[in-house]
Design a protein around this motif. Sequence first.
Motif, PDB file in Angstrom:
ATOM      1  N   LEU A 148       0.807  -1.212   0.000  1.00  0.00           N
ATOM      2  CA  LEU A 148       0.000   0.000   0.000  1.00  0.00           C
ATOM      3  C   LEU A 148       0.845   1.269   0.000  1.00  0.00           C
ATOM      4  CD1 LEU A 148      -2.613  -1.249   2.592  1.00  0.00           C
ATOM      5  CD2 LEU A 148      -3.079  -0.729   0.210  1.00  0.00           C
ATOM      6  N   ARG A 149       2.101   1.161  -0.409  1.00  0.00           N
ATOM      7  CA  ARG A 149       3.022   2.277  -0.261  1.00  0.00           C
ATOM      8  C   ARG A 149       2.558   3.525  -1.025  1.00  0.00           C
ATOM      9  NH1 ARG A 149       7.800   3.105   1.878  1.00  0.00           N
ATOM     10  NH2 ARG A 149       9.092   4.786   1.056  1.00  0.00           N
ATOM     11  N   ALA A 150       2.082   3.354  -2.236  1.00  0.00           N
ATOM     12  CA  ALA A 150       1.663   4.513  -3.025  1.00  0.00           C
ATOM     13  C   ALA A 150       0.496   5.234  -2.351  1.00  0.00           C
ATOM     14  CB  ALA A 150       1.272   4.074  -4.440  1.00  0.00           C
ATOM     15  N   ALA A 151      -0.482   4.480  -1.867  1.00  0.00           N
ATOM     16  CA  ALA A 151      -1.636   5.089  -1.199  1.00  0.00           C
ATOM     17  C   ALA A 151      -1.228   5.759   0.105  1.00  0.00           C
ATOM     18  CB  ALA A 151      -2.704   4.023  -0.937  1.00  0.00           C
ATOM     19  N   LEU A 152      -0.265   5.172   0.813  1.00  0.00           N
ATOM     20  CA  LEU A 152       0.203   5.776   2.063  1.00  0.00           C
ATOM     21  C   LEU A 152       0.970   7.065   1.786  1.00  0.00           C
ATOM     22  CD1 LEU A 152       1.355   2.526   3.912  1.00  0.00           C
ATOM     23  CD2 LEU A 152      -0.600   3.967   4.500  1.00  0.00           C
ATOM     24  N   GLY A 153       1.689   7.122   0.678  1.00  0.00           N
ATOM     25  CA  GLY A 153       2.371   8.356   0.311  1.00  0.00           C
ATOM     26  C   GLY A 153       1.385   9.480   0.053  1.00  0.00           C
ATOM     27  N   ARG A 154       0.276   9.167  -0.604  1.00  0.00           N
ATOM     28  CA  ARG A 154      -0.749  10.185  -0.839  1.00  0.00           C
ATOM     29  C   ARG A 154      -1.401  10.621   0.475  1.00  0.00           C
ATOM     30  NH1 ARG A 154      -1.604   6.695  -5.256  1.00  0.00           N
ATOM     31  NH2 ARG A 154      -3.300   5.604  -4.167  1.00  0.00           N
ATOM     32  N   ALA A 155      -1.619   9.661   1.372  1.00  0.00           N
ATOM     33  CA  ALA A 155      -2.244   9.985   2.658  1.00  0.00           C
ATOM     34  C   ALA A 155      -1.359  10.914   3.478  1.00  0.00           C
ATOM     35  CB  ALA A 155      -2.528   8.697   3.437  1.00  0.00           C
ATOM     36  N   ALA A 156      -0.028  10.697   3.443  1.00  0.00           N
ATOM     37  CA  ALA A 156       0.890  11.505   4.254  1.00  0.00           C
ATOM     38  C   ALA A 156       0.891  12.964   3.819  1.00  0.00           C
ATOM     39  CB  ALA A 156       2.304  10.932   4.167  1.00  0.00           C
ATOM     40  N   ARG A 157       0.442  13.254   2.612  1.00  0.00           N
ATOM     41  CA  ARG A 157       0.423  14.640   2.138  1.00  0.00           C
ATOM     42  C   ARG A 157      -0.827  15.397   2.599  1.00  0.00           C
ATOM     43  NH1 ARG A 157       2.735  12.088  -2.561  1.00  0.00           N
ATOM     44  NH2 ARG A 157       0.705  11.916  -3.594  1.00  0.00           N
ATOM     45  N   ARG A 158      -1.810  14.694   3.178  1.00  0.00           N
ATOM     46  CA  ARG A 158      -3.059  15.380   3.522  1.00  0.00           C
ATOM     47  C   ARG A 158      -3.548  15.149   4.947  1.00  0.00           C
ATOM     48  NH1 ARG A 158      -7.474  11.987   3.298  1.00  0.00           N
ATOM     49  NH2 ARG A 158      -7.077   9.898   2.430  1.00  0.00           N
ATOM     50  N   LEU A 159      -2.971  14.213   5.689  1.00  0.00           N
ATOM     51  CA  LEU A 159      -3.461  13.936   7.034  1.00  0.00           C
ATOM     52  C   LEU A 159      -2.345  13.353   7.903  1.00  0.00           C
ATOM     53  CD1 LEU A 159      -3.871  10.589   6.923  1.00  0.00           C
ATOM     54  CD2 LEU A 159      -5.944  11.232   5.730  1.00  0.00           C
ATOM     55  N   GLY A 169      11.015  -4.193   7.317  1.00  0.00           N
ATOM     56  CA  GLY A 169       9.927  -3.591   6.567  1.00  0.00           C
ATOM     57  C   GLY A 169      10.398  -2.483   5.626  1.00  0.00           C
ATOM     58  N   ASP A 170       9.421  -1.743   5.111  1.00  0.00           N
ATOM     59  CA  ASP A 170       9.714  -0.625   4.223  1.00  0.00           C
ATOM     60  C   ASP A 170      10.105   0.605   5.029  1.00  0.00           C
ATOM     61  OD1 ASP A 170       9.139  -2.070   1.965  1.00  0.00           O
ATOM     62  OD2 ASP A 170       7.856  -0.516   1.102  1.00  0.00           O
ATOM     63  N   GLN A 171      10.843   1.506   4.391  1.00  0.00           N
ATOM     64  CA  GLN A 171      11.115   2.788   5.015  1.00  0.00           C
ATOM     65  C   GLN A 171       9.844   3.639   4.977  1.00  0.00           C
ATOM     66  OE1 GLN A 171      14.873   4.787   4.350  1.00  0.00           O
ATOM     67  NE2 GLN A 171      15.534   3.118   3.022  1.00  0.00           N
ATOM     68  N   PRO A 172       9.659   4.514   5.952  1.00  0.00           N
ATOM     69  CA  PRO A 172       8.466   5.373   5.946  1.00  0.00           C
ATOM     70  C   PRO A 172       8.387   6.208   4.677  1.00  0.00           C
ATOM     71  CG  PRO A 172       9.605   5.492   8.057  1.00  0.00           C
ATOM     72  CD  PRO A 172      10.503   4.740   7.127  1.00  0.00           C
ATOM     73  N   VAL A 173       7.159   6.487   4.233  1.00  0.00           N
ATOM     74  CA  VAL A 173       6.997   7.366   3.067  1.00  0.00           C
ATOM     75  C   VAL A 173       7.322   8.789   3.481  1.00  0.00           C
ATOM     76  CG1 VAL A 173       5.255   5.875   2.027  1.00  0.00           C
ATOM     77  CG2 VAL A 173       4.545   7.722   3.577  1.00  0.00           C
ATOM     78  N   PRO A 174       7.808   9.627   2.577  1.00  0.00           N
ATOM     79  CA  PRO A 174       8.118  11.026   2.927  1.00  0.00           C
ATOM     80  C   PRO A 174       6.862  11.770   3.407  1.00  0.00           C
ATOM     81  CG  PRO A 174       9.093  10.436   0.819  1.00  0.00           C
ATOM     82  CD  PRO A 174       8.182   9.303   1.191  1.00  0.00           C
TER      83      PRO A 174
END
Length: 477
Positions: A148-159, A169-174
């Motif tokens: 779900l990395r792409a969707a989590l990246g979009r979420a981090a830009r708005r909430l 695991g994966d590194q946190p999204v920016p």
Amino acid sequence: MRGRGPLVVVGDVLLDRDITGRADRLAPDAPVPVVEVASERCRPGGAGLAAALAAADGREVVLVTALGDDEASETVRSLLPPGVRLAELPLDGSLPVKSRVLAGERPVIRLDRGGGTPGAPGARVREALAEAGSVLVADYGRGTARALRAALGRAARRLPVVWDPHPRGDQPVPGVRMVTPNEREARWFVREHCAEAAGRRLTVDDDSLRAQGLRGALLAAHWRALSVAVTLGARGAVLARAECDDPQYTPVTADSEGDPCGAGDCFAATATAVLADGGLPSEAVDLATEAAAAFVASDCADRANWRADPRRPARAPASGAKPRRTAEITALADAVRARGGTVVAAGGCFDLLHAGHVQFLQNARRTGDMLIVCVNSDASVRRLKGEGRPLNRVADRVAVLEALGCVDAVAEFGEDTPQELLRRLRPDIWVKGGDYRVQDLPEAAQLREWNGQALVLPYVDGLSTTALALRAARVPS
């Protein structure tokens, strides 16, 4: 104010299985403990525990995770509390099961089995993330966050997004609001990703608060995160930001002795809830530290249904670092005996600690190599002494006793006599103060079960709690 949408937990669910019992002997064919099983329980682990804790205060929570058709997946579905809604990814394989065998509340061995690969997210998962008011990524390195990395990246830009990372695991999204590695994980991440930036400023074995803050700042810059909270267990947490030389240190202000399993999930879930309600990262770390400490100190058997109000002040810290949990005191006593030492236990209400009590306890300690004080609970004192007693609540009486250098540990009991507690502690000597006779002590016969001995030591003449209380009542205010 609550967030506009639900708190969405994204991550890997495990099935945690605890098998508890007692270990009083070694196996005849190998030097391993024989655990006599007393109980067995299962609970959601990993992201499942984080979701359950986030929902404990009535908050709307959606858990996005991979589950399959195997028995462990079905068990997790049945154990999740009603406040948690599921949005599932398919799981190719079986759900991981983490089994701990505990003796005297201490882990003996852990057994891991199972594991699968998350499939592609469906419409329900995408909808859950689109409607989220805040997100907690509980990454246990098994692929859900990666899917779900792409969707989590979009979420981090708005909430607000909080990311609880894992070395596998994966590194946190920016752009995430906060990343919550523990101390060990922070060391690993810095060594793997920030070694050049750390240079000579930081050594691997430096565990100072300055070093923890520097690790957090380096990781915040590397991950492009707003903040990094490095959790330090019983020491608290350090909140750092990139290019910032003044990290915030939050100490633990509650007794955090206990089982630390799940404390990181509690910290991350609480921090996410505070950020979802409009709180600052500094507020989130303060309240998350208190909640995690209370979680560790709790004796709740079903931790997935543990509840606490993170905004309620925690109880005062214990004086010193002396153990209170029976299992820890027993382990300390066993270590003293293993060295050939003598374990002494003494009991009483100790309502108003006076010179007679102090001399009695000092003399009791001189009879052996470790002194455990068994103190009556408030209800027990009331039954023995009548209404109006105790004058001091048990938390205060325990704190004063722990401050004495002659006392090695304090254990509370709720019965009229400490016989059940003594059966668990098994002291070599039981000491009572006053004008008793040994044969009149109800504990004397019990001590003989394990070749222990009961003694009576006199109090100082003319000193008693009742006399002191009456004297104080006559003093004009």
